[in-house]
Write a protein that holds these residues in place. Sequence first.
Motif, PDB file in Angstrom:
ATOM      1  N   ALA A   1       0.856  -1.194   0.000  1.00 13.90           N
ATOM      2  CA  ALA A   1       0.000   0.000   0.000  1.00 13.90           C
ATOM      3  C   ALA A   1       0.891   1.242   0.000  1.00 13.90           C
ATOM      4  O   ALA A   1       0.984   1.947   1.008  1.00 13.90           O
ATOM      5  N   PRO A   2       1.567   1.528  -1.098  1.00 15.70           N
ATOM      6  CA  PRO A   2       2.563   2.611  -1.120  1.00 15.70           C
ATOM      7  C   PRO A   2       2.019   3.985  -0.776  1.00 15.70           C
ATOM      8  O   PRO A   2       2.672   4.754  -0.063  1.00 15.70           O
ATOM      9  N   MET A   3       0.819   4.316  -1.260  1.00 15.53           N
ATOM     10  CA  MET A   3       0.273   5.652  -0.983  1.00 15.53           C
ATOM     11  C   MET A   3      -0.114   5.799   0.479  1.00 15.53           C
ATOM     12  O   MET A   3       0.086   6.856   1.096  1.00 15.53           O
ATOM     13  N   HIS A   4      -0.665   4.745   1.064  1.00 14.86           N
ATOM     14  CA  HIS A   4      -1.058   4.801   2.473  1.00 14.86           C
ATOM     15  C   HIS A   4       0.164   4.879   3.374  1.00 14.86           C
ATOM     16  O   HIS A   4       0.185   5.652   4.342  1.00 14.86           O
ATOM     17  N   VAL A   5       1.188   4.092   3.083  1.00 10.17           N
ATOM     18  CA  VAL A   5       2.404   4.129   3.895  1.00 10.17           C
ATOM     19  C   VAL A   5       3.058   5.502   3.806  1.00 10.17           C
ATOM     20  O   VAL A   5       3.491   6.059   4.821  1.00 10.17           O
ATOM     21  N   GLU A   6       3.114   6.071   2.623  1.00  6.67           N
ATOM     22  CA  GLU A   6       3.702   7.404   2.466  1.00  6.67           C
ATOM     23  C   GLU A   6       2.940   8.440   3.308  1.00  6.67           C
ATOM     24  O   GLU A   6       3.549   9.288   3.971  1.00  6.67           O
ATOM     25  N   GLN A   7       1.601   8.354   3.292  1.00 10.12           N
ATOM     26  CA  GLN A   7       0.802   9.317   4.058  1.00 10.12           C
ATOM     27  C   GLN A   7       0.988   9.122   5.563  1.00 10.12           C
ATOM     28  O   GLN A   7       1.158  10.093   6.314  1.00 10.12           O
ATOM     29  N   ILE A   8       0.957   7.868   6.000  1.00 11.13           N
ATOM     30  CA  ILE A   8       1.156   7.574   7.419  1.00 11.13           C
ATOM     31  C   ILE A   8       2.503   8.112   7.889  1.00 11.13           C
ATOM     32  O   ILE A   8       2.615   8.776   8.932  1.00 11.13           O
ATOM     33  N   LYS A   9       3.549   7.849   7.121  1.00 14.34           N
ATOM     34  CA  LYS A   9       4.881   8.298   7.515  1.00 14.34           C
ATOM     35  C   LYS A   9       4.975   9.826   7.531  1.00 14.34           C
ATOM     36  O   LYS A   9       5.620  10.415   8.417  1.00 14.34           O
ATOM     37  N   SER A  10       4.331  10.474   6.588  1.00 14.48           N
ATOM     38  CA  SER A  10       4.329  11.948   6.574  1.00 14.48           C
ATOM     39  C   SER A  10       3.649  12.494   7.815  1.00 14.48           C
ATOM     40  O   SER A  10       4.137  13.442   8.455  1.00 14.48           O
ATOM     41  N   LEU A  11       2.517  11.896   8.180  1.00 15.95           N
ATOM     42  CA  LEU A  11       1.781  12.361   9.352  1.00 15.95           C
ATOM     43  C   LEU A  11       2.550  12.068  10.637  1.00 15.95           C
ATOM     44  O   LEU A  11       2.577  12.890  11.567  1.00 15.95           O
ATOM     45  N   VAL A  12       3.187  10.894  10.708  1.00 14.78           N
ATOM     46  CA  VAL A  12       3.993  10.567  11.887  1.00 14.78           C
ATOM     47  C   VAL A  12       5.122  11.575  12.041  1.00 14.78           C
ATOM     48  O   VAL A  12       5.373  12.097  13.137  1.00 14.78           O
ATOM     49  N   ARG A  13       5.798  11.857  10.946  1.00 17.34           N
ATOM     50  CA  ARG A  13       6.960  12.759  11.020  1.00 17.34           C
ATOM     51  C   ARG A  13       6.553  14.200  11.329  1.00 17.34           C
ATOM     52  O   ARG A  13       7.360  14.977  11.841  1.00 17.34           O
ATOM     53  N   SER A  14       5.311  14.555  11.051  1.00 15.71           N
ATOM     54  CA  SER A  14       4.830  15.895  11.427  1.00 15.71           C
ATOM     55  C   SER A  14       4.276  15.917  12.848  1.00 15.71           C
ATOM     56  O   SER A  14       3.805  16.960  13.317  1.00 15.71           O
ATOM     57  N   LYS A  15       4.307  14.751  13.533  1.00 12.31           N
ATOM     58  CA  LYS A  15       3.794  14.575  14.904  1.00 12.31           C
ATOM     59  C   LYS A  15       2.282  14.796  14.989  1.00 12.31           C
ATOM     60  O   LYS A  15       1.737  15.115  16.049  1.00 12.31           O
ATOM     61  N   PHE A  16       1.604  14.552  13.873  1.00 11.04           N
ATOM     62  CA  PHE A  16       0.151  14.708  13.822  1.00 11.04           C
ATOM     63  C   PHE A  16      -0.555  13.766  14.792  1.00 11.04           C
ATOM     64  O   PHE A  16      -1.613  14.104  15.342  1.00 11.04           O
ATOM     65  N   TYR A  17       0.010  12.581  15.008  1.00 10.09           N
ATOM     66  CA  TYR A  17      -0.671  11.569  15.812  1.00 10.09           C
ATOM     67  C   TYR A  17      -0.380  11.669  17.310  1.00 10.09           C
ATOM     68  O   TYR A  17      -0.953  10.904  18.090  1.00 10.09           O
ATOM     69  N   ASP A  18       0.488  12.570  17.715  1.00  8.75           N
ATOM     70  CA  ASP A  18       0.796  12.672  19.149  1.00  8.75           C
ATOM     71  C   ASP A  18      -0.443  13.117  19.930  1.00  8.75           C
ATOM     72  O   ASP A  18      -1.145  14.061  19.532  1.00  8.75           O
ATOM     73  N   ASN A  19      -0.719  12.404  21.037  1.00 12.00           N
ATOM     74  CA  ASN A  19      -1.847  12.706  21.936  1.00 12.00           C
ATOM     75  C   ASN A  19      -3.210  12.566  21.262  1.00 12.00           C
ATOM     76  O   ASN A  19      -4.183  13.191  21.693  1.00 12.00           O
ATOM     77  N   VAL A  20      -3.289  11.730  20.247  1.00 11.40           N
ATOM     78  CA  VAL A  20      -4.558  11.507  19.552  1.00 11.40           C
ATOM     79  C   VAL A  20      -5.315  10.348  20.205  1.00 11.40           C
ATOM     80  O   VAL A  20      -4.744   9.305  20.527  1.00 11.40           O
ATOM     81  N   LYS A  21      -6.613  10.525  20.378  1.00 11.75           N
ATOM     82  CA  LYS A  21      -7.459   9.558  21.076  1.00 11.75           C
ATOM     83  C   LYS A  21      -7.758   8.314  20.235  1.00 11.75           C
ATOM     84  O   LYS A  21      -7.805   8.370  19.001  1.00 11.75           O
ATOM     85  N   PHE A  22      -7.999   7.214  20.934  1.00 15.30           N
ATOM     86  CA  PHE A  22      -8.676   6.055  20.344  1.00 15.30           C
ATOM     87  C   PHE A  22     -10.171   6.344  20.505  1.00 15.30           C
ATOM     88  O   PHE A  22     -10.781   5.992  21.513  1.00 15.30           O
ATOM     89  N   HIS A  23     -10.739   7.010  19.512  1.00 14.52           N
ATOM     90  CA  HIS A  23     -12.081   7.566  19.679  1.00 14.52           C
ATOM     91  C   HIS A  23     -13.192   6.533  19.520  1.00 14.52           C
ATOM     92  O   HIS A  23     -14.329   6.792  19.910  1.00 14.52           O
TER      93      HIS A  23
END
Length: 299
Positions: A72-94
Amino acid sequence: MMHRFLLSAVLGSTLLATGCSAQESVSDKIANVSESEVSAPAEAWRSVDPENLIIIDTAYGVIGVELYPEIAPMHVEQIKSLVRSKFYDNVKFHRVIDGFMNQTGDGTNGDGTGDSDLPDIAAEFTFRRDTSMPVTLVGVRENGAQKVDVGFYKSLPVATQPTAQAMLTADGKVAASGLHCKGVTSMARTNDPNSANSQFFLMRDRASHLDRQYSIWGNTVMGRDLLTRFKVGTVGEAGFVPDKMNTVRIAADLPENERPNIDVMKTSHPAFTTFLNSQKKPDGTFPDICDIAVPTKAG
């Protein structure tokens, strides 16, 4: 805003667990991880590429997810971009459903209605593979009126056409798809197949009705036992206090002395055959592939 949703499942009772000390560092939590007790020679194991490994720190411990850019190249690229921007820090399991999955990734609203500012991603429900992506077969599954081979690509459970059929295809490859078994990570979306953005879910159990309907991009290779510890409920329900991801990092970005070393058993090695045989049921048959986890070692 429209919720990112999954096909229906029944909510269960809330699970409670004791978390790690707030003073305990991520590296301390990693050092305390103990995974597989399966014994095998050194050559039976492969090291997970730290560039394709995300480390999710939670109150219960650290979860490591191996990424599959070849699937899933596009999904992995997006996930890694968001991780590296710290988008997921302190995000809830909603949205957490017992016997189903833990949904998270809404770093905007925290309730399942938010996305990132990045574009939505086209569906990657299936992939095509050749001999460079070998699958170790462990059985068959019913797929409507047909049967489909199932096995492991690396540690990921997949369904696949037989490799021999590649000689009959124009691209020399065959169709395959990941299976939504416990530990698999997949992308949430709306009713538009091409609407995945930032929200994802970690499977607590199998959910075959999601197969080929959602884009699988990773699999849990460390902290698999933690997946069923998250509190069950949905943001907005009375009394529900959601767990969260404290930090999410790509292992390659961590200092080398804080980086986990995760080894996964090679499914092509005879040690894996020995392991599989140990999983047979009393009648001599193998369990469903979702009841088999490829051994891992973490430290």
